[in-house]
Design an enzyme around this catalytic site. Structure first.
Site, PDB file in Angstrom:
ATOM      1  N   GLY A 170       0.843  -1.195   0.000  1.00  0.00           N
ATOM      2  CA  GLY A 170       0.000   0.000   0.000  1.00  0.00           C
ATOM      3  C   GLY A 170       0.876   1.242   0.000  1.00  0.00           C
ATOM      4  N   ASP A 172      10.744  -5.393   6.781  1.00  0.00           N
ATOM      5  CA  ASP A 172       9.984  -4.155   6.579  1.00  0.00           C
ATOM      6  C   ASP A 172      10.678  -3.354   5.481  1.00  0.00           C
ATOM      7  OD1 ASP A 172       7.932  -2.356   6.922  1.00  0.00           O
ATOM      8  OD2 ASP A 172       8.839  -1.335   8.633  1.00  0.00           O
ATOM      9  N   GLU A 173       9.981  -2.426   4.870  1.00  0.00           N
ATOM     10  CA  GLU A 173      10.535  -1.595   3.792  1.00  0.00           C
ATOM     11  C   GLU A 173      11.065  -2.472   2.656  1.00  0.00           C
ATOM     12  OE1 GLU A 173      10.176   1.582   3.911  1.00  0.00           O
ATOM     13  OE2 GLU A 173       9.935   2.052   6.034  1.00  0.00           O
TER      14      GLU A 173
HETATM   15  P1  TMP Z   1       6.645   3.769   4.822  1.00  0.00           P
HETATM   16  O1  TMP Z   1       6.136   2.897   3.718  1.00  0.00           O
HETATM   17  O2  TMP Z   1       6.962   3.024   6.075  1.00  0.00           O
HETATM   18  O3  TMP Z   1       5.802   4.947   5.042  1.00  0.00           O
HETATM   19  O4  TMP Z   1       8.091   4.297   4.383  1.00  0.00           O
HETATM   20  C1  TMP Z   1       8.363   4.631   3.078  1.00  0.00           C
HETATM   21  C2  TMP Z   1       9.782   5.139   2.937  1.00  0.00           C
HETATM   22  O5  TMP Z   1      10.109   5.178   1.558  1.00  0.00           O
HETATM   23  C3  TMP Z   1      10.010   6.559   3.448  1.00  0.00           C
HETATM   24  O6  TMP Z   1      11.300   6.660   4.024  1.00  0.00           O
HETATM   25  C4  TMP Z   1       9.982   7.401   2.190  1.00  0.00           C
HETATM   26  C5  TMP Z   1      10.554   6.468   1.161  1.00  0.00           C
HETATM   27  N1  TMP Z   1      10.104   6.654  -0.207  1.00  0.00           N
HETATM   28  C6  TMP Z   1      11.057   6.707  -1.217  1.00  0.00           C
HETATM   29  O7  TMP Z   1      12.251   6.621  -0.973  1.00  0.00           O
HETATM   30  N2  TMP Z   1      10.638   6.867  -2.513  1.00  0.00           N
HETATM   31  C7  TMP Z   1       9.318   6.937  -2.845  1.00  0.00           C
HETATM   32  O8  TMP Z   1       9.004   7.055  -4.028  1.00  0.00           O
HETATM   33  C8  TMP Z   1       8.329   6.870  -1.788  1.00  0.00           C
HETATM   34  C9  TMP Z   1       6.871   6.942  -2.113  1.00  0.00           C
HETATM   35  C10 TMP Z   1       8.772   6.725  -0.488  1.00  0.00           C
HETATM   36 MG    MG Z   2       6.432   1.686   7.421  1.00  0.00          MG
END
Ligand code: TMP
Ligand code: MG
Ligand code: ZN
Length: 196
Positions: A13, A94-95
């Site tokens: 998501g 994660d990530e």
């Molecule tokens: P999250 O899914 O836990 O919110 O973390 C997403 C991480 O990915 C956050 O550090 C921002 C990074 N990100 C990118 O590096 N490139 C992208 O295109 C997007 C949408 C998020």
């Molecule tokens: Mg997260």
């Protein structure tokens, strides 16, 4: 029993959809059932803490750092020890979007060893393109959950991540990787999501 499922689960998501919250919720249930858990996160994302995964809402779970392109069984064994890998019921990442193309193979190897493997990660980049190995992981998964956030513009369910630079939509040709949170990103629906 939830700790013994031998399968690959993917939680995906946009940002702020609660992926890490859902991952931690599943891991807490395994812990209650006395299952052994190992959680890994990429070295790239040291936003909050290096020894744990943290959600946007402050929930935490202890995690080990795994370097990019080192997604191999031998490396996991080097980090936590062979015994910990052998004994683990659940191995989670994660990530997942940040890891290299080696992550899907590693997940397959772990499932073949009898593990329940859970990966959480972004399905799309800020530019609306499939992110890293996530498409492959989604295809290989036995179970997929795609979570939605709330669009900050209109309040409808959000499926896209908006990157903001100086208050404006970021151009599509910007770098894919830019670690950040609320200061640089918003959850938006398809209608309200825009590229600069
Ligand atoms: P999250 O899914 O836990 O919110 O973390 C997403 C991480 O990915 C956050 O550090 C921002 C990074 N990100 C990118 O590096 N490139 C992208 O295109 C997007 C949408 C998020
Ligand atoms: Mg997260
Ligand atoms: Zn909207």
């Amino acid at each position: 029993m939830s700790t013994k499922k031998r399968q690959l689960e993917v939680i995906t998501g946009c940002m702020f959809s609660g992926k890490t919250e859902e991952l931690i919720r599943r891991l807490e249930r395994v812990r209650i059932a006395h299952g052994k858990i190992l959680l890994f996160k990429p070295t790239i994302d040291t936003r909050y803490d290096t020894n744990s995964v943290m959600t946007h809402y402050g929930r935490k779970f202890e995690a080990h750092l795994l370097a990019l392109s080192e997604e191999k069984l031998e490396e996991l064994e080097r980090i936590v020890g062979q015994k910990a890998i052998a004994e683990a019921d659940v191995i989670a990442f994660d990530e997942g979007n940040f890891f290299s193309g080696k992550l899907p193979d590693l997940c397959q190897v772990l499932v073949a060893l009898g593990k329940r493997v859970i990966v959480a990660g972004l399905d799309l980049t800020f530019a609306g393109k499939p992110f890293g190995s996530m498409p492959t992981l989604l295809a290989l998964a036995d179970e997929v959950v795609k979570l939605q956030a709330v669009c900050v513009k209109c309040g409808e369910p959000a499926t896209r991540t908006q990157r903001i630079i100086d208050g404006k939509p970021a151009p599509a040709d910007g770098p894919v990787i830019q670690v950040g949170g609320l200061e640089a990103y918003e959850a938006r629906c398809r209608n309200c999501w825009e590229l600069g």
